[in-house]
Design an enzyme around this catalytic site. Structure first.
Site, short mmCIF file in Angstrom:
data_model
loop_
_atom_site.label_atom_id
_atom_site.label_comp_id
_atom_site.label_asym_id
_atom_site.label_seq_id
_atom_site.Cartn_x
_atom_site.Cartn_y
_atom_site.Cartn_z
N CYS A 305 10.33 27.89 12.16
CA CYS A 305 11.74 27.50 12.16
C CYS A 305 11.98 26.03 11.81
CB CYS A 305 12.42 27.89 13.47
SG CYS A 305 11.46 27.68 14.96
N ARG A 334 -1.30 29.69 17.45
CA ARG A 334 -0.81 29.39 18.80
C ARG A 334 -1.98 29.40 19.76
NH1 ARG A 334 4.58 33.36 18.73
NH2 ARG A 334 5.56 32.31 16.94
N GLN A 352 3.86 36.38 10.68
CA GLN A 352 5.08 37.09 11.05
C GLN A 352 5.91 37.35 9.81
OE1 GLN A 352 6.90 34.41 13.88
NE2 GLN A 352 6.09 35.55 15.61
N ASP A 354 8.82 36.61 9.00
CA ASP A 354 9.81 35.71 9.56
C ASP A 354 10.99 35.52 8.61
OD1 ASP A 354 10.65 34.13 11.61
OD2 ASP A 354 8.98 32.72 11.51
N HIS A 356 14.83 32.95 8.56
CA HIS A 356 15.83 32.10 9.20
C HIS A 356 17.07 32.14 8.33
CE1 HIS A 356 11.99 30.78 10.87
NE2 HIS A 356 12.70 30.57 11.96
N LYS A 437 18.50 35.75 22.74
CA LYS A 437 17.89 36.61 21.73
C LYS A 437 18.10 38.08 22.08
CE LYS A 437 13.38 36.60 24.04
NZ LYS A 437 11.92 36.53 23.88
N HIS A 483 17.27 33.43 13.88
CA HIS A 483 15.82 33.58 13.70
C HIS A 483 15.50 35.06 13.89
CE1 HIS A 483 15.08 29.19 15.07
NE2 HIS A 483 16.36 29.43 15.35
#
Length: 622
Positions: A305, A334, A352, A354, A356, A437, A483
């Site tokens: 992000c 991570r 991911q 992902d 945005h 979320k 997100h």
């Protein structure tokens, strides 16, 4: 009864059922602890009690014991538990002063440590941290002379537990309070249910889950490798990479058609980026940090992000540019604690799907609707069903309460319109530190729940990165960011798919879709010709040239979950045909290679979950 009332009644019944199971399991943990202590008292051995909570599927208790538990111990303990249950002893609650509790547990070092934490208001009776406003009293429960530090709740009597619905399962090691620097205890896992039928169903699911274990199947099917030199960072083997690439190729093509623009950003960033986003204060302990010199510190990125915000700010934006959908499949790292790593389900290196999405405030509802369309489409492809869960403001949030309240009201309205009020769960305090979320909670073939994708609503990071756009009146405004991930972590998603399909992937995902099996070596040239034509049609094909019995080669292909096998003997060579059979053992009969190619392509292109359509089309000539 109105739909909302049905939902409320179902929720109440579900809560009552869960509370009943929790009481049964918590009580069984105490009964087991009594039996364990008695087992070692017979040997004049000292037992130190750890903690014994209820879990989603049963209970456990941790012990420091004078010797390693043996298989015969579990049988003795389980039998003794049945005797205690038959005694019908009441569970009696008593509140104690700290000094009295210390005297009562003077020989229990772990309990004494918990008493100190409870007295200070830091932990509960299981050693779990407590928020400052949730300090708990010191209480004990007693049955049949056995006393344990506990806040409950329990059933009224030991006889409320059905001994026919109880079973001890396994023994494992567990560090005290999950700390590798603390003593290693022995943990006994057990399960208990309301009825013997519920227990039998659970044991079947457990056995089936072991059969489907993605770590076992991942080795057998040569999909991935986990090496001690890179904990939590899988090696993807050729067949596993083929599946990952299929997932990503499908995702990329579909998202480009939906107006997403894929970006890629640096995997290593200066800590200043994470300070701006707030991750340095809220997520630093989960990051791999790289000190460079006294003035410079880098970190491997754990999420995309902040980088998406950098890309957004590369040029001036207008309201006409929004929604701006930036997608990203970069590698992330991570630092998950070693004790939490679990195959592909909990890793340190991940990807991911992902995205945005920068929107104006009045575009939020429409964009969430678009994302839900993707969820419905993707999850239906894999035969998965899902529910939605709202995560609200956590304790370590950033931003102001007014903005958070606005974001949470927005998501509740969206969920009410999507599934109906009361038909989704709310996880208080489970939002990201920058915004609430909606989580996608998926159910697999065994009915197990998995938290997969997430759709987060963020008013805060765009402010921290000074993101702006010009509205229709020429005013500078701050966009809102959504997100979202649909697969979630690809490693986790594939691990779940392995277990969901028990390794027998749909045809479109299978790393090897067709295996040509010559009956004898003299048919090998024809097998290569067949494989070449299928390969030219975009299918993934192998030829089994092994000099082995036909039955052995068919069995090997079945064990490797190959969807379609082509048994090629002299008749097939002479007639220029193929005789396909499915991994289920079903034979489709002789046909031309052109006809087979047409059937396979149709099945692949439809993203069919199983091979039934292929078999039906072959049988009917459709």
């Amino acid at each position: 009864m109105a739909r909302g009332e049905h939902a409320r009644v179902a929720t109440v019944e579900s809560n009552e059922h869960a509370d009943r199971l929790h009481r049964l399991r918590h009580s069984s943990a105490h009964i087991m602890a009594q039996a364990v202590r008695e087992r070692f008292q017979q040997e004049d051995g000292q037992v130190s009690l750890g903690v014994g909570p209820a879990t989603a599927d049963g209970f456990y208790y941790d012990f420091l014991l004078p010797r390693t538990l043996r298989e015969d111990d579990l049988g003795w303990i389980e039998q003794r538990m049945r005797e205690i249950i038959a005694g019908g002893y009441p569970f009696e609650l008593r509140e104690l002063a700290a000094d009295e509790a210390r005297r009562l547990f003077a020989d229990e070092p772990f309990k004494l440590e918990l008493i100190e934490g409870i007295e200070a208001g830091n932990v509960d009776d299981n050693g779990e941290p407590l928020p400052e406003h949730e300090a708990t009293a010191l209480t004990v429960y007693q049955h049949d002379g056995f006393v344990d530090l506990c806040r409950g709740p329990h059933v009224e009597r030991t006889s409320d537990v059905d001994p026919a619905a109880l079973k001890l399962l396994t023994v494992a090691g567990a560090y005290w309070r999950g700390d590798e620097r603390r003593p290693m205890l022995q943990r006994i896992y057990g399960t208990v249910w309301k009825t013997p039928e519920d227990l039998a169903q659970f044991l079947w699911r457990r056995e089936e889950a072991e059969r489907r274990d993605h770590r076992k199947l991942g080795r057998e099917l040569e999909l991935f490798h986990l090496d001690p030199t890179a904990p939590g960072m899988p090696y993807w083997l050729p067949k596993g990479v083929k599946i990952l690439n299929q997932l990503l190729d499908f995702w990329r093509k579909d998202h480009e058609e939906r107006g997403y623009q894929e970006i890629s950003s640096p995997l290593v960033n200066d800590k200043s980026l994470w300070e701006t986003s707030g991750h340095w204060d809220h997520y630093k302990d989960n990051m791999f940090i790289i000190p460079v010199d006294e003035h410079t510190t880098y970190a491997l990125k754990p999420m995309n992000c902040p980088n998406a915000h950098v890309v957004y700010n590369l040029k001036a934006r207008s309201y006409r540019d929004l929604p701006l959908r930036l997608s990203d499949c970069d590698i992330l790292h991570r630092y998950e604690r070693s004790g939490t790593l679990h195959g592909l389900l909990r890793v340190r290196r991940m990807q991911q799907d992902d995205a945005h999405i920068f929107v104006t405030p009045d575009q939020i509802g429409d964009e969430y609707a678009r994302i839900f369309e993707i969820c419905d489409f993707y999850y239906s492809i894999f035969g998965l069903r899902y529910e939605l869960r709202l995560g609200t403001r956590p304790d370590d949030y950033i931003g102001d309460l007014e903005t958070w309240d606005r974001a949470e009201r927005t998501l509740k309205t969206i969920l009410d319109e999507r599934v109906g009020a009361g038909r989704y769960t709310i996880e208080e305090g489970d939002g990201a530190f920058y915004g609430p979320k909606i989580d996608i909670v998926m159910y697999d073939a065994l009915g197990r729940q998995w938290q997969m994708g997430t759709i987060q609503l963020d008013f805060n990071l765009p402010r921290r990165f000074n993101c702006t756009y010009t509205d229709s009146d020429g005013q500078r405004k701050t966009p809102v960011v959504i997100h979202r991930v649909i697969y979630g972590t690809l490693e986790r998603f594939l691990g779940i798919l392995i277990e969901h399909f028990a390794g027998a992937f749909p045809l479109w995902l299978s790393p090897v879709q067709v295996r040509a099996i010559p009956v004898r070596l003299e048919q090998s040239d024809y097998a290569e010709e067949v494989a070449s034509q299928l390969h030219s049609a975009g299918l993934r094909v192998e030829v089994d040239h092994e000099d082995a019995a036909l039955s052995a080669k068919i069995r090997k292909a079945q064990l490797e979950k190959v969807p379609v096998m082509l048994v090629l003997g002299q008749r097939e060579v002479d007639q220029k045909q193929v005789t396909p059979r499915l991994r289920t053992g079903e034979k489709l009969g002789a046909m031309s290679l052109e006809r087979l190619t047409e059937l396979l392509r149709k099945t692949v292109d439809s993203k069919a979950v199983d091979l039934e359509g292929l078999a039906q089309a072959a049988a009917t000539g459709a």
